[in-house]
Scaffold this active site. Structure first.
Site, PDB file in Angstrom:
ATOM      1  N   GLY A 239       0.431  -0.961   0.093  1.00  0.00           N
ATOM      2  CA  GLY A 239       0.401   0.091   0.003  1.00  0.00           C
ATOM      3  C   GLY A 239       0.765   1.406   0.591  1.00  0.00           C
ATOM      4  N   GLY A 277       3.472  -3.661  -3.755  1.00  0.00           N
ATOM      5  CA  GLY A 277       3.458  -3.610  -5.049  1.00  0.00           C
ATOM      6  C   GLY A 277       3.638  -2.673  -6.719  1.00  0.00           C
ATOM      7  N   ARG A 314      -6.016   3.497 -15.887  1.00  0.00           N
ATOM      8  CA  ARG A 314      -6.071   4.161 -14.463  1.00  0.00           C
ATOM      9  C   ARG A 314      -6.753   5.354 -14.603  1.00  0.00           C
ATOM     10  NH1 ARG A 314      -2.084   5.703 -11.721  1.00  0.00           N
ATOM     11  NH2 ARG A 314      -2.984   5.528  -9.932  1.00  0.00           N
ATOM     12  N   TYR A 318     -10.039   5.723 -12.017  1.00  0.00           N
ATOM     13  CA  TYR A 318      -9.582   6.469 -11.055  1.00  0.00           C
ATOM     14  C   TYR A 318      -9.359   8.114 -10.521  1.00  0.00           C
ATOM     15  CZ  TYR A 318      -7.744   1.816  -9.885  1.00  0.00           C
ATOM     16  OH  TYR A 318      -7.402   0.149  -9.806  1.00  0.00           O
ATOM     17  N   CYS A 346     -13.325   4.490 -28.234  1.00  0.00           N
ATOM     18  CA  CYS A 346     -15.491   5.698 -28.297  1.00  0.00           C
ATOM     19  C   CYS A 346     -15.887   5.742 -27.172  1.00  0.00           C
ATOM     20  CB  CYS A 346     -16.044   5.495 -29.612  1.00  0.00           C
ATOM     21  SG  CYS A 346     -15.490   4.746 -31.494  1.00  0.00           S
ATOM     22  N   TYR A 375      -0.385  -1.615 -12.298  1.00  0.00           N
ATOM     23  CA  TYR A 375      -1.451  -1.863 -12.696  1.00  0.00           C
ATOM     24  C   TYR A 375      -2.028  -1.173 -13.678  1.00  0.00           C
ATOM     25  CZ  TYR A 375      -1.565  -2.634  -7.086  1.00  0.00           C
ATOM     26  OH  TYR A 375      -1.563  -3.321  -6.688  1.00  0.00           O
TER      27      TYR A 375
HETATM   28  C1  PLP Z   1      -3.077  -4.481  -3.793  1.00  0.00           C
HETATM   29  C2  PLP Z   1      -2.515  -5.412  -2.621  1.00  0.00           C
HETATM   30  C3  PLP Z   1      -1.415  -5.510  -2.127  1.00  0.00           C
HETATM   31  C4  PLP Z   1      -0.517  -4.445  -2.857  1.00  0.00           C
HETATM   32  O1  PLP Z   1      -0.650  -3.413  -3.161  1.00  0.00           O
HETATM   33  P1  PLP Z   1       0.329  -1.721  -3.524  1.00  0.00           P
HETATM   34  O2  PLP Z   1      -0.618  -0.746  -2.875  1.00  0.00           O
HETATM   35  O3  PLP Z   1       0.424  -2.283  -5.277  1.00  0.00           O
HETATM   36  O4  PLP Z   1       2.036  -1.827  -2.869  1.00  0.00           O
HETATM   37  C5  PLP Z   1      -0.656  -6.104  -1.145  1.00  0.00           C
HETATM   38  N1  PLP Z   1      -1.802  -6.703  -0.292  1.00  0.00           N
HETATM   39  C6  PLP Z   1      -3.398  -7.444  -1.191  1.00  0.00           C
HETATM   40  C7  PLP Z   1      -4.064  -8.334  -0.424  1.00  0.00           C
HETATM   41  C8  PLP Z   1      -3.533  -6.771  -2.323  1.00  0.00           C
HETATM   42  O5  PLP Z   1      -4.879  -6.989  -2.350  1.00  0.00           O
END
Ligand code: PLP
Length: 427
Positions: A239, A277, A314, A318, A346, A375
């Site tokens: 996150g 991620g 994205r 978002y 379109c 993403y």
């Molecule tokens: C999406 C997700 C992540 C990765 O989140 P990032 O913001 O890309 O770091 C990690 N753990 C779980 C369970 C997720 O769903």
């Protein structure tokens, strides 16, 4: 810091000039930097140094096999959220004991797949899932290692579509029910409780929500240990956000995040897992695109690109911002011009940016979307029957296509005619 810099007036990925890749593979394409992936992974490694830990890359951010292997070769574990991701991790050479399995809707078939191939732990998200996993493990004569994902009811202060730690979100079990659910888990012979899991959302630009969630996790760890559970592993989720806009204040660094973990959970003697991620892959990738037309509208000019919302969703999904830069570096002092930057799909939603100030561009010019490594390609579709864009990996002065653009023949062959419509083909 990334490894996409201008050199002699031309944007490079490490030591490779972007126009060289464009000439070889055509636009649009994604390009990733090995050096940036490596650097970001190591920042997390360093942030957790001295604590027993495993950095499990969240594959959903970018699950190309070459990206996975690049990270796995550095020692990364993987966080997977589907049977498909599990298979990809294994295909890239990741051992089962470095794979954690997250997600609210794991099927019995996916559980069997992971138990057969080897798994570090399941991050269980509900009581019904716990019961199914117990039954599947018992049917195989195994015990499934689990953490249970708790929902700490913390506001991650991020986009509502990627906030996951509030009680109204579908994720995890309410933290207030944790003791009861752990007691239930402990009584199941096919389940081995190894720890606790939490993940409160994505693109967090502030450490306070992490701190609040991890403080609750520390209390819960002590409570569950007192109840007799062996809580030896804490999975803290992912996150941590990235700077999408150079002009904005930068989000916290992995080292600051590591300090929060150390402060809140460091004295528990538990093994720490994190699942980043976006921060690993996001700024390690560009989407490179060509200008097809510059179209003058009534009150604005449109840059019509050959990439679209199906390639990078994205902005449409978002309202996300991506910096967009010319591949040929504008001369210093060039007067900027506002453009609406759009794709050919379109839908009015196929708009990447409105009134974005850019040095003037003409048809045929190359542009690059920054921060497109996470993403991006993974969320692409073939909407409007546009082929998925190829992916390229750079290392030093080499590049390789790591996913080729499908041919139109391949796309046509994916559909099939029912028997009652085939006659017309012969007519
Ligand atoms: C999406 C997700 C992540 C990765 O989140 P990032 O913001 O890309 O770091 C990690 N753990 C779980 C369970 C997720 O769903």
């Amino acid at each position: 810091m990334d490894h996409f810099l201008y050199r002699d007036g031309v944007l490079h990925a490490e030591d490779v000039a972007i126009p060289e890749i464009a000439a070889a593979v055509g636009t649009p394409f994604y390009v990733y930097s090995t050096a940036t992936l490596t650097r970001h992974y190591r920042l997390f490694e360093e942030a957790l140094a001295g604590m027993p830990h495993l950095v499990c890359y969240a594959m959903k951010a970018n699950s190309n096999l070459a990206v996975i292997r690049t990270l796995a070769d550095l020692g990364a574990g993987m966080d997977v959220v589907s049977g498909g991701e599990y298979r990809k991790a294994r295909a890239a050479g990741v051992p089962g004991d470095r794979i954690v399995f997250s997600g609210v809707g794991k099927t019995a078939e996916e559980m069997r797949l992971a138990l057969t191939g080897g798994i570090r732990q399941f991050n269980v998200e509900s009581e019904p899932e716990l019961l199914v996993l117990n039954a599947v493990a018992l049917s195989m004569g195994l015990r499934a290692p689990v953490t249970i994902r708790v929902n700490p009811d913390v506001d991650a202060r991020t986009h509502e579509k990627i906030a996951t730690g509030k009680k109204e979100n579908k994720f995890g079990i309410p933290i207030g029910r944790a003791r009861a659910v752990y007691a239930e888990a402990a009584a199941l012979p096919g389940i081995e409780v190894v720890g606790i899991d939490v993940h409160i959302g994505s693109q967090l630009t502030d450490l306070a929500p992490f701190e609040a969630a991890y403080a609750k996790l520390a209390d819960l760890t002590r409570q569950l240990r007192a109840d007799g559970h062996a809580i030896r592993r804490l999975d803290l989720g992912g996150g941590l956000g990235i700077p999408y806009e150079r002009s904005n204040a930068d989000p916290p660094l992995p080292a600051d995040y590591g300090a929060v973990i150390r402060r809140t959970l460091g004295d528990l003697g538990a093994e720490i897992e994190i699942e980043p991620g976006r921060l690993i892959a996001g700024n390690a990738g560009l989407l490179v695109s060509s200008v097809i037309y510059v179209k003058s509208g009534e009150d604005r000019d449109f840059l019509i690109l050959d990439s679209a919302m199906n390639d990078l969703i994205r902005p449409a999904m978002y309202g996300a911002h991506h910096d967009i830069v010319a591949v040929a570096e504008p001369a210093p002092g060039t007067a900027l011009h506002p453009y609406d930057i759009v794709g050919p799909v379109c839908e009015t939603g196929d708009t990447f940016a409105r009134q974005r100030a850019m040095a003037p561009l003409v048809a045929g010019d190359l542009v690059a979307f920054r921060s497109a490594g996470a993403y991006g390609a993974v969320m692409a579709s073939e909407y409007n029957s546009r082929p998925l864009v190829p992916e390229v990996l750079v290392r030093d002065d080499h590049f390789a296509v790591i996913r080729a653009r499908p041919s139109f023949d391949e796309m046509l062959k994916r559909d099939s005619m029912p028997e009652w419509l085939q006659a017309r083909d012969d007519a």
